[in-house]
Design a protein around this motif. Structure first.
Motif, PDB file in Angstrom:
ATOM      1  N   GLU A 140       7.374  -3.039   2.358  1.00  0.00           N
ATOM      2  CA  GLU A 140       7.185  -2.842   3.787  1.00  0.00           C
ATOM      3  C   GLU A 140       8.543  -2.558   4.424  1.00  0.00           C
ATOM      4  OE1 GLU A 140       4.907  -5.860   5.827  1.00  0.00           O
ATOM      5  OE2 GLU A 140       3.885  -6.433   3.970  1.00  0.00           O
TER       6      GLU A 140
ATOM      7  N   ARG B   5       1.546  -3.455  10.189  1.00  0.00           N
ATOM      8  CA  ARG B   5       1.921  -3.448   8.767  1.00  0.00           C
ATOM      9  C   ARG B   5       1.011  -4.368   7.969  1.00  0.00           C
ATOM     10  NH1 ARG B   5       7.089  -4.352  10.650  1.00  0.00           N
ATOM     11  NH2 ARG B   5       7.185  -6.385   9.616  1.00  0.00           N
ATOM     12  N   GLY B   6       0.754  -5.542   8.530  1.00  0.00           N
ATOM     13  CA  GLY B   6      -0.111  -6.494   7.843  1.00  0.00           C
ATOM     14  C   GLY B   6      -1.524  -5.972   7.668  1.00  0.00           C
TER      15      GLY B   6
ATOM     16  N   ASP C 152      -4.455  -3.091  -0.154  1.00  0.00           N
ATOM     17  CA  ASP C 152      -4.561  -3.982  -1.313  1.00  0.00           C
ATOM     18  C   ASP C 152      -6.004  -4.333  -1.666  1.00  0.00           C
ATOM     19  OD1 ASP C 152      -1.864  -4.074  -1.834  1.00  0.00           O
ATOM     20  OD2 ASP C 152      -1.499  -5.910  -0.686  1.00  0.00           O
TER      21      ASP C 152
ATOM     22  N   VAL D  38       4.526   0.715   3.316  1.00  0.00           N
ATOM     23  CA  VAL D  38       4.104   0.750   4.715  1.00  0.00           C
ATOM     24  C   VAL D  38       5.328   0.606   5.612  1.00  0.00           C
ATOM     25  CG1 VAL D  38       2.694  -0.319   6.502  1.00  0.00           C
ATOM     26  CG2 VAL D  38       1.877  -0.272   4.133  1.00  0.00           C
TER      27      VAL D  38
ATOM     28  N   GLU E  30      -1.997  -0.290  -4.226  1.00  0.00           N
ATOM     29  CA  GLU E  30      -1.259  -1.526  -3.986  1.00  0.00           C
ATOM     30  C   GLU E  30      -0.049  -1.254  -3.106  1.00  0.00           C
ATOM     31  OE1 GLU E  30       0.724  -3.379  -7.240  1.00  0.00           O
ATOM     32  OE2 GLU E  30       1.312  -1.497  -8.197  1.00  0.00           O
ATOM     33  N   VAL E  31       0.225  -2.184  -2.192  1.00  0.00           N
ATOM     34  CA  VAL E  31       1.411  -2.087  -1.348  1.00  0.00           C
ATOM     35  C   VAL E  31       2.579  -2.692  -2.106  1.00  0.00           C
ATOM     36  CG1 VAL E  31       2.520  -2.881   0.775  1.00  0.00           C
ATOM     37  CG2 VAL E  31       0.144  -2.120   0.824  1.00  0.00           C
TER      38      VAL E  31
ATOM     39  N   LYS F 295      -1.561  -3.387   4.957  1.00  0.00           N
ATOM     40  CA  LYS F 295      -1.389  -4.015   3.647  1.00  0.00           C
ATOM     41  C   LYS F 295      -2.706  -4.609   3.147  1.00  0.00           C
ATOM     42  CE  LYS F 295       1.067  -7.754   1.242  1.00  0.00           C
ATOM     43  NZ  LYS F 295       1.081  -6.992  -0.021  1.00  0.00           N
TER      44      LYS F 295
END
Length: 213
Positions: free
Chosen positions: A32, A14-15, A22, A6, A28-29, A18
């Motif tokens: 970043e 970004r969060g 996830d 990301v 899966e991340v 994620k």
């Protein structure tokens, strides 16, 4: 497992990406990045399958980052299209497609899987917006020839550029889906294009189709 990177300068976004990615059992991340420079470095370090790439980031924009990543990963541009006038260049730089930042979560997850599978994400509505952007920047097209492309392949390329899916092309030309896929395979090889997104670019750069079509 599909590995995702990301890249966005907004930590909150970004969060959110994620958490969403996830939450899926097959995604899966793995990294970043807050800048374009980081996006390139982390991509080479973590080897993701797909990079969710913002366009406007510090140090290096998402377009240049996409160009530098090259074939190391497939890039899905995540942007506000009305604000970013460079989506055409992003696709030309090697991106496999793009999404709007207000895309519903389920569509984002689907897009990641589509791109990871080797397909380009160019829905008809997205293609129309790309055409509009192309028309607004007449100085940007590059001349590209279609030497060796058959008449039938030109028909298929034209329909791709207009946003038709494979099944729609098959119906329009009254051929089988397998035949359409064969033609697309030939086009990818002859035009040295990585995916459907780059075929759309080739159609416009060659003058085969125009924004008026």
């Amino acid at each position: 497992m599909i590995r995702v990177l990301v890249a966005d300068d907004q930590a909150l976004l970004r969060g959110s990406f994620k958490v969403l990615v996830d939450s899926e059992p097959d995604l899966e991340v793995v990294g970043e990045a807050a800048t374009g420079t980081e996006a390139v470095a982390v991509t080479l370090e973590t080897c993701p399958d797909v990079v969710l790439m913002d366009v406007r980031m510090p140090e290096m924009d998402g377009i240049e980052a996409t160009r530098r990543i090259g074939g190391a990963a497939r890039v899905l541009i995540v942007t506000m299209f009305d604000l970013d006038a460079y989506v055409y260049d992003a696709l030309r730089a090697g991106a496999s497609g793009f999404l709007l930042k207000d895309t519903p979560p389920a569509d984002l997850i689907k897009a990641i899987r589509v791109v990871a599978a080797g397909d380009a994400l160019l829905a008809p509505a997205v293609t129309r917006r790309l055409i509009e952007e192309f028309a607004r920047t007449p100085a940007s097209p590059r001349v590209r020839g279609l030497d060796g492309v058959t008449e039938r392949e030109r028909e298929v390329l034209t329909l791709i550029a207009r946003g038709l899916a494979n099944a729609e092309i098959a119906q329009h030309l009254q051929v089988t889906l397998a035949t359409v896929k064969t033609h697309i395979g030939h086009l990818l090889h002859k035009l040295d294009a990585r995916d459907r997104a780059q075929l759309v670019i080739a159609a416009y750069e060659s003058g085969l189709v125009s924004a008026a079509c």
